[in-house]
Design a protein around this motif. Sequence first.
Motif, PDB file in Angstrom:
ATOM      1  N   ILE A 108      12.954  16.437  76.667  1.00 26.53           N
ATOM      2  CA  ILE A 108      11.724  17.204  76.513  1.00 26.53           C
ATOM      3  C   ILE A 108      12.101  18.659  76.309  1.00 26.53           C
ATOM      4  CG2 ILE A 108       9.568  17.896  77.614  1.00 26.53           C
ATOM      5  CD1 ILE A 108       9.795  15.346  79.323  1.00 26.53           C
ATOM      6  N   ASP A 109      11.381  19.331  75.431  1.00 25.10           N
ATOM      7  CA  ASP A 109      11.569  20.760  75.198  1.00 25.10           C
ATOM      8  C   ASP A 109      10.385  21.548  75.712  1.00 25.10           C
ATOM      9  OD1 ASP A 109      13.386  20.001  72.407  1.00 25.10           O
ATOM     10  OD2 ASP A 109      14.010  21.660  73.701  1.00 25.10           O
ATOM     11  N   TYR A 110      10.695  22.580  76.500  1.00 28.84           N
ATOM     12  CA  TYR A 110       9.692  23.558  76.920  1.00 28.84           C
ATOM     13  C   TYR A 110      10.101  24.925  76.393  1.00 28.84           C
ATOM     14  CZ  TYR A 110       8.440  19.913  80.321  1.00 28.84           C
ATOM     15  OH  TYR A 110       8.075  18.728  80.915  1.00 28.84           O
ATOM     16  N   TRP A 111       9.088  25.729  76.025  1.00 28.31           N
ATOM     17  CA  TRP A 111       9.356  27.043  75.437  1.00 28.31           C
ATOM     18  C   TRP A 111       8.581  28.120  76.159  1.00 28.31           C
ATOM     19  CZ3 TRP A 111      12.914  27.800  71.617  1.00 28.31           C
ATOM     20  CH2 TRP A 111      13.364  26.674  70.924  1.00 28.31           C
ATOM     21  N   GLY A 112       9.197  29.284  76.229  1.00 31.99           N
ATOM     22  CA  GLY A 112       8.488  30.467  76.681  1.00 31.99           C
ATOM     23  C   GLY A 112       7.766  31.132  75.531  1.00 31.99           C
ATOM     24  N   GLN A 113       7.066  32.220  75.855  1.00 35.93           N
ATOM     25  CA  GLN A 113       6.248  32.897  74.848  1.00 35.93           C
ATOM     26  C   GLN A 113       7.051  33.911  74.045  1.00 35.93           C
ATOM     27  OE1 GLN A 113       6.449  33.804  77.958  1.00 35.93           O
ATOM     28  NE2 GLN A 113       6.641  36.028  77.909  1.00 35.93           N
ATOM     29  N   GLY A 114       8.246  34.241  74.511  1.00 32.59           N
ATOM     30  CA  GLY A 114       9.107  35.163  73.788  1.00 32.59           C
ATOM     31  C   GLY A 114       8.992  36.587  74.302  1.00 32.59           C
ATOM     32  N   THR A 115      10.078  37.331  74.148  1.00 29.17           N
ATOM     33  CA  THR A 115      10.097  38.749  74.493  1.00 29.17           C
ATOM     34  C   THR A 115      10.817  39.512  73.392  1.00 29.17           C
ATOM     35  OG1 THR A 115      10.643  40.359  76.242  1.00 29.17           O
ATOM     36  CG2 THR A 115      12.227  38.587  75.885  1.00 29.17           C
ATOM     37  N   GLN A 116      10.243  40.626  72.990  1.00 23.08           N
ATOM     38  CA  GLN A 116      10.783  41.394  71.861  1.00 23.08           C
ATOM     39  C   GLN A 116      11.955  42.264  72.317  1.00 23.08           C
ATOM     40  OE1 GLN A 116       9.734  41.568  68.435  1.00 23.08           O
ATOM     41  NE2 GLN A 116      11.638  42.749  68.267  1.00 23.08           N
ATOM     42  N   VAL A 117      13.025  42.183  71.553  1.00 23.31           N
ATOM     43  CA  VAL A 117      14.171  43.072  71.731  1.00 23.31           C
ATOM     44  C   VAL A 117      14.359  43.849  70.443  1.00 23.31           C
ATOM     45  CG1 VAL A 117      16.671  43.207  72.051  1.00 23.31           C
ATOM     46  CG2 VAL A 117      15.317  41.615  73.427  1.00 23.31           C
TER      47      VAL A 117
END
Length: 121
Positions: A108-117
């Motif tokens: 199963i894959d879970y993802w976060g919403q992302g953070t900008q760098v």
Amino acid sequence: QVQLVESGGGLVQPGGSLRLSCAASGFPFSLYTMNWYRQAPGKERELVATFISPGSSTNYADSVKGRFSISRDNAKNTVYLQMNSLKPEDTAVYYCNARGPYYNPVRIDYWGQGTQVTVSS
């Protein structure tokens, strides 16, 4: 409810450092391999770093070897990405990914919403 919440992104000058964190909840964190991906504008999402579960093996993209380091704290359900000697080409949205559980052939894959760098002078 599964959650992956990234933090630590921001604007940094070339040569600087950032530490990303990803706090996980809602699934058995220690049984999942944790990954950091990134996606720059107009480019495909790419795998940056992996912390394999079970055990403590790590893998890195060639572009970040020697500069980035992935770690995890299973007691805190958190994975980190220490980024040093940052370059403008490291600019991207960074995503936390959990894949598992390791004993199941169907992952199963879970993802976060992302953070900008953003690496810029």
